[in-house]
Design an enzyme around this catalytic site. Structure first.
Site, PDB file in Angstrom:
ATOM      1  CE1 TYR A 230      -3.759   1.930   0.667  1.00 14.25           C
ATOM      2  CE2 TYR A 230      -2.770   3.151   2.307  1.00 14.25           C
ATOM      3  CZ  TYR A 230      -3.312   2.942   1.523  1.00 14.25           C
ATOM      4  OH  TYR A 230      -4.940   3.905   1.544  1.00 14.25           O
TER       5      TYR A 230
ATOM      6  CE1 TYR B  89      -6.211  -5.856  16.911  1.00 13.86           C
ATOM      7  CE2 TYR B  89      -5.739  -4.751  14.856  1.00 13.86           C
ATOM      8  CZ  TYR B  89      -6.678  -4.909  14.906  1.00 13.86           C
ATOM      9  OH  TYR B  89      -8.147  -5.817  14.975  1.00 13.86           O
TER      10      TYR B  89
ATOM     11  N   PRO C  87       2.513   2.412  12.106  1.00 12.74           N
ATOM     12  CG  PRO C  87       2.697   3.881  10.882  1.00 12.74           C
ATOM     13  CD  PRO C  87       1.630   2.170  11.390  1.00 12.74           C
TER      14      PRO C  87
ATOM     15  NE  ARG D 152       0.065   8.271  10.200  1.00  6.72           N
ATOM     16  CZ  ARG D 152      -1.079   7.067   9.252  1.00  6.72           C
ATOM     17  NH1 ARG D 152      -1.977   5.650   9.289  1.00  6.72           N
ATOM     18  NH2 ARG D 152       0.012   5.202   8.687  1.00  6.72           N
TER      19      ARG D 152
END
Ligand code: UDP
Length: 318
Positions: free
Chosen positions: A148, A207, A277, A280
């Site tokens: 992606y 997560y 990541p 962000r």
């Protein structure tokens, strides 16, 4: 008079919200999708409108349309990690790269302005925070997100090469995390997952330790940015960051949703996916300056609208 506007990924989350807005504004809309992750149900509000047409097509193959097209929004691509990782990884890169070439060729043929939906993923695991457009990113080219991230990076480079070599009239935006009505409940994105899990009495999955951050933009704000970018002066190509600079940890997001649902919701921790990541947040100085745009809908209000939407979907009303 309205324009003729082609939207790839038109039955997806962003595409369907965009198509509906464009039809309501009196434009002729050609909605292109293969419904890989999109759903025709997303465009049912405009399905019977004579201004709207659905074209079933996979943009990895060339496309021509008989009527003249003024603008093309290129949104088609599996966008959720659960969709683009694993079995759809190669297909995702093909969609980004072949799709960009095919849609740029279509734009040249029709002398249409073409907007590329790029992504904050071009910044990878960012070492600069917040991320301005000038930051070149930190992407792992061999990782599970690379199909992606690198696909979208290659699409951007194709857009700029078509601009320089062939004079294509291009616009590029980099979309940060966006949420709202018409997200697929099974999409695997954090906002849709947590709301649907909590509403169904399931554990809410965080997560990692949930300390990673994201900045969440409500869909209506994002669509406004997209339309403003498309209609910005010729020659202004971007890339422009589009997103909401309000930054939250994933754990914070879970607690906000639990509070909104009156305490309903139990958090369970699952392993952090690879290359996820850690932070962000968009620097939107350029969007403010060039598009006069900034988000208007705060997370609190946007989540209320999104919860109401999923309550209807899960209740079988939509
Ligand atoms: N995430 C999570 N629980 C979920 C889905 C996602 O904690 O049920 C995390 C995910 O690991 C990531 C963040 O939420 O750190 C945003 O994930 P999403 O897939 O929505 O977007 P992206 O990773 O593409 O920014």
């Amino acid at each position: 008079m309205g324009k003729t506007i082609l939207v790839t990924g038109g039955t997806g989350f962003l595409g369907s919200n965009l198509c509906i807005r464009l039809v309501r504004e009196g434009n002729r809309v050609l909605c292109v999708d293969n419904n890989y992750t999109g759903r025709l149900a997303n465009v049912k509000e405009v399905a019977d409108n004579p201004l709207f047409s659905f074209i079933e097509h996979d943009i990895i193959r060339p496309l021509d349309v008989s009527e003249p097209v003024d603008q093309i929004y290129n949104l088609a691509c599996p966008a959720s990690p659960v969709h683009y990782q694993g079995k759809a990884a190669i297909y995702t890169t093909k969609t980004c790269v072949f799709g960009a070439i095919n849609m740029l060729e279509l734009a040249l043929k029709h002398h249409a302005t073409i907007l590329q939906a790029s992504t904050s993923e071009v910044y990878g695991e960012p070492l600069v925070h917040p991320q301005p457009e000038s930051y070149r990113g930190n992407v792992n080219p061999d990782g599970i997100r690379a199909c992606y991230d690198e696909g979208k990076r290659c699409a951007e480079s194709l857009f700029f090469d078509y601009y320089r070599e062939k004079g294509a009239d291009i616009k590029v935006i980099r979309i940060f995390n966006t949420y709202g009505p018409k997200m697929n409940p099974d999409d695997g994105r954090v906002v849709s997952n947590m709301i649907c899990q909590a509403l169904q009495g399931q554990d809410m999955t965080v997560y990692g330790d949930g300390s990673q951050t994201r900045s969440f933009c409500y869909v209506d704000d994002l669509i406004e940015a997209m339309v403003r970018m498309m209609n910005s002066p010729k020659g202004f190509t971007g890339p422009v960051n589009t997103g909401n600079p309000g930054e939250f940890t994933i754990r914070e997001l879970a607690h906000i949703i639990i509070k909104k649902l009156g305490g309903k919701g139990n958090i369970v921790y699952k392993p952090l996916p690879k290359d996820d990541p850690t932070q962000r947040r968009p620097d939107i100085t350029l969007a403010k300056e060039k598009l006069g745009w900034e988000p208007k809908i705060a997370l609190d209000e946007g989540l209320d609208k999104t919860i109401a939407y999923f309550q209807q979907v899960l209740g079988g009303e939509l």
